[in-house]
Design a protein around this motif. Structure first.
Motif, PDB file in Angstrom:
ATOM      1  N   GLY A  70       0.818  -1.208   0.000  1.00  0.00           N
ATOM      2  CA  GLY A  70       0.000   0.000   0.000  1.00  0.00           C
ATOM      3  C   GLY A  70       0.847   1.251   0.000  1.00  0.00           C
ATOM      4  O   GLY A  70       1.870   1.324  -0.706  1.00  0.00           O
ATOM      5  N   TYR A  71       0.441   2.223   0.830  1.00  0.00           N
ATOM      6  CA  TYR A  71       1.123   3.511   0.877  1.00  0.00           C
ATOM      7  C   TYR A  71       1.357   3.897   2.338  1.00  0.00           C
ATOM      8  O   TYR A  71       0.434   3.859   3.158  1.00  0.00           O
ATOM      9  CB  TYR A  71       0.301   4.584   0.161  1.00  0.00           C
ATOM     10  CG  TYR A  71       0.188   4.307  -1.316  1.00  0.00           C
ATOM     11  CD1 TYR A  71       1.119   4.833  -2.209  1.00  0.00           C
ATOM     12  CD2 TYR A  71      -0.819   3.490  -1.810  1.00  0.00           C
ATOM     13  CE1 TYR A  71       1.034   4.556  -3.566  1.00  0.00           C
ATOM     14  CE2 TYR A  71      -0.914   3.209  -3.168  1.00  0.00           C
ATOM     15  CZ  TYR A  71       0.027   3.732  -4.041  1.00  0.00           C
ATOM     16  OH  TYR A  71      -0.044   3.448  -5.384  1.00  0.00           O
ATOM     17  N   ALA A  72       2.619   4.249   2.632  1.00  0.00           N
ATOM     18  CA  ALA A  72       2.960   4.724   3.965  1.00  0.00           C
ATOM     19  C   ALA A  72       2.618   6.206   4.051  1.00  0.00           C
ATOM     20  O   ALA A  72       2.986   6.994   3.159  1.00  0.00           O
ATOM     21  CB  ALA A  72       4.444   4.502   4.230  1.00  0.00           C
ATOM     22  N   ALA A 107       3.209  10.658   0.559  1.00  0.00           N
ATOM     23  CA  ALA A 107       3.057   9.207   0.748  1.00  0.00           C
ATOM     24  C   ALA A 107       4.183   8.500   0.017  1.00  0.00           C
ATOM     25  O   ALA A 107       4.755   9.036  -0.940  1.00  0.00           O
ATOM     26  CB  ALA A 107       1.710   8.725   0.221  1.00  0.00           C
ATOM     27  N   VAL A 108       4.499   7.300   0.490  1.00  0.00           N
ATOM     28  CA  VAL A 108       5.499   6.458  -0.172  1.00  0.00           C
ATOM     29  C   VAL A 108       4.849   5.117  -0.481  1.00  0.00           C
ATOM     30  O   VAL A 108       4.253   4.486   0.412  1.00  0.00           O
ATOM     31  CB  VAL A 108       6.743   6.258   0.722  1.00  0.00           C
ATOM     32  CG1 VAL A 108       7.642   5.162   0.154  1.00  0.00           C
ATOM     33  CG2 VAL A 108       7.526   7.563   0.855  1.00  0.00           C
ATOM     34  N   VAL A 124      -2.006   2.810   4.241  1.00  0.00           N
ATOM     35  CA  VAL A 124      -3.283   2.722   3.545  1.00  0.00           C
ATOM     36  C   VAL A 124      -3.121   1.641   2.481  1.00  0.00           C
ATOM     37  O   VAL A 124      -2.203   1.705   1.655  1.00  0.00           O
ATOM     38  CB  VAL A 124      -3.659   4.060   2.872  1.00  0.00           C
ATOM     39  CG1 VAL A 124      -5.009   3.934   2.165  1.00  0.00           C
ATOM     40  CG2 VAL A 124      -3.705   5.180   3.885  1.00  0.00           C
ATOM     41  N   ILE A 125      -3.978   0.637   2.526  1.00  0.00           N
ATOM     42  CA  ILE A 125      -3.796  -0.490   1.604  1.00  0.00           C
ATOM     43  C   ILE A 125      -4.047  -0.040   0.161  1.00  0.00           C
ATOM     44  O   ILE A 125      -4.807   0.914  -0.099  1.00  0.00           O
ATOM     45  CB  ILE A 125      -4.690  -1.683   1.962  1.00  0.00           C
ATOM     46  CG1 ILE A 125      -6.176  -1.294   1.880  1.00  0.00           C
ATOM     47  CG2 ILE A 125      -4.333  -2.213   3.337  1.00  0.00           C
ATOM     48  CD1 ILE A 125      -7.107  -2.498   2.076  1.00  0.00           C
ATOM     49  N   VAL A 142      -8.268   6.713   8.592  1.00  0.00           N
ATOM     50  CA  VAL A 142      -7.042   5.955   8.835  1.00  0.00           C
ATOM     51  C   VAL A 142      -6.732   5.993  10.327  1.00  0.00           C
ATOM     52  O   VAL A 142      -6.605   7.083  10.916  1.00  0.00           O
ATOM     53  CB  VAL A 142      -5.843   6.522   8.045  1.00  0.00           C
ATOM     54  CG1 VAL A 142      -4.589   5.689   8.325  1.00  0.00           C
ATOM     55  CG2 VAL A 142      -6.163   6.534   6.550  1.00  0.00           C
ATOM     56  N   LYS A 143      -6.619   4.815  10.921  1.00  0.00           N
ATOM     57  CA  LYS A 143      -6.249   4.714  12.333  1.00  0.00           C
ATOM     58  C   LYS A 143      -4.725   4.700  12.441  1.00  0.00           C
ATOM     59  O   LYS A 143      -4.049   3.977  11.712  1.00  0.00           O
ATOM     60  CB  LYS A 143      -6.830   3.443  12.935  1.00  0.00           C
ATOM     61  CG  LYS A 143      -6.553   3.279  14.418  1.00  0.00           C
ATOM     62  CD  LYS A 143      -7.180   1.985  14.934  1.00  0.00           C
ATOM     63  CE  LYS A 143      -6.873   1.795  16.415  1.00  0.00           C
ATOM     64  NZ  LYS A 143      -7.452   0.529  16.941  1.00  0.00           N
TER      65      LYS A 143
END
Length: 419
Positions: A70-72, A107-108, A124-125, A142-143
């Protein structure tokens, strides 16, 4: 083999019967814990018992990393709104790293197992975002910390990863491998000598005379012992004579850590185990309040424990599970081992007899209501070997019951330990 108590004193329970619990306790009181340790390759450690604590020298995982593709992102700095748009500033694969610190609006792209970039706290998936070139958009809340594996959350550096006395199964082998272990210290592998008795017992490959039977018990015992990781010394079929018994017992005790016979413990005129053991070692000849398997001989030749099991095939397996298995597990170094038992609902009336434990062969399953239920395999004679093939557990009916009715709760001992 430790010698404490009066396990071998025939006057300890004159004319009476021991309970299963008493018998196990008296046997285990005679057994010393192992002391001999050897180093073996991790690939050869299956079914061995760990001799020393294994301490991790590093964190597992070593770095905080992603649990999903996903994305960090930095969820802590997301403003409260219905949707979000972030700029993708890089990509990181497992084994790699992102150079730099993530800004709140960045984001990465990240793969499972990759180290979390500095400044990121959540994933985030991939399925939750829409991507357009170097922009991602998503609307789900997003938690903080979601889909993130924290550094050391499995095992912390300096902590005990596996304790001495644990049985090394495939999952323990995998954990030890994750610590970089190539060799582990385990207790010495046990050797167990086995033989069958009885002039009516015939070896496979020979013609079967009338009124004789082919030997089954040595093969059953071999399988049970090999499942426990023991080396088996097969001494074959021993003729019914005291001299032969004495010779075999004396020889077996020098070759193995335990000796097991089947047959010859029913006190018949041609049953010479008792006399032979009295001549070359110590013997306790017991009547145990159980079915199948009431006659049981336990003793020692020198420092080598001896079990004389009944001759009936089912009784051999039941007595092995109840008495031999816990003894071997203590000798192997397993700490506080107990057989797995579960509560199940009887699907039928099961007859028993007050004053003894009945071990009926059973089949357990989960019914349509999600309940664990059990039924017997049918006829319960101790010579009906097919009942053990049909079964996946023993149904344990306690001494205080003469029967259990359909709908009553019973204890079951699944065969998952060995069979």
């Amino acid at each position: 083999m430790s010698r404490t108590g009066n396990c071998f004193d025939p006057a300890a329970n004159p004319g009476g019967m021991f309970t299963v619990t008493e018998s196990i306790a008296r046997i285990l009181a005679q057994i010393a814990k192992p002391t001999q340790v050897e180093m073996v390759a991790l690939s050869q450690a299956h079914n061995r018992v760990l001799a020393q604590d294994e301490v991790s020298s590093f964190n597992v995982p070593q770095h905080t990393n992603s649990a999903m593709d996903g994305y960090a992102i930095c969820a802590e700095h997301l403003s409260s709104q219905e949707s979000y748009t972030l700029t993708v500033v890089g990509q990181v694969f497992a084994g790699g790293a992102f150079n730099g610190t993530l800004a709140p609006d960045e984001a990465v792209e990240i793969m499972t197992g990759a180290a979390l970039p500095a400044g990121a706290d959540s994933i985030v998936i991939r399925e939750a975002v829409e991507r357009d070139v170097n922009q991602i958009a998503f609307s789900d809340a997003v938690k903080i910390g979601q889909h993130v594996r924290q550094k050391g959350e499995d095992i912390k550096a300096g902590s005990v990863a596996l304790s001495a006395g644990c049985l090394i199964r495939p999952q323990e082998q995998g954990l030890l491998a994750s610590l970089g272990k190539q060799q582990v210290g385990v207790f010495k592998q046990l050797s167990v000598a086995i033989f069958s008795t009885g002039d009516e017992v015939v070896a496979q490959g020979q013609p079967l005379p009338e009124n004789c039977i082919y030997d089954t018990n040595r093969f059953t015992l071999t399988g049970l012992l090999q499942r426990m990781g023991c080396h088996v010394v097969d001494l074959g079929i021993i003729e019914d004579s005291q001299a032969s018994m004495e010779r075999v017992l004396s020889s077996a005790a020098t070759q193995a850590d335990m000796v097991i016979s089947s047959g010859g413990v029913s006190m018949g005129k041609a049953d010479y185990i008792k006399q032979a053991l009295e001549a070359v070692g110590d013997i306790a000849f017991w009547r145990v309040a159980m079915r199948p398997g009431r006659p049981l001989a336990f003793g020692a030749v020198g420092d080598t424990p001896f079990f004389g099991l009944p001759g009936n095939p089912v009784a051999v397996m039941v007595t092995f599970l109840q008495f031999v298995q816990p003894t071997l597990r203590k000798m192997m170094g397993q700490l506080d081992w107990q057989p797995h038992k579960m509560s199940a609902i009887a699907q039928e009336t099961i007859k028993s007899r007050e004053g003894r434990i009945d071990y009926s062969r059973g089949v357990y399953r989960i019914n349509d209501q999600g309940e664990l239920v059990v039924r017997t395999t049918g006829a319960q004679g101790s010579g009906i070997l097919t009942s053990m093939i049909q079964a996946n557990c023993l149904i344990e009916i306690k001494e205080q019951y003469s029967e259990v009715e359909a709908g009553d709760r019973v204890l079951i001992q699944p065969f998952s330990d060995l069979l």
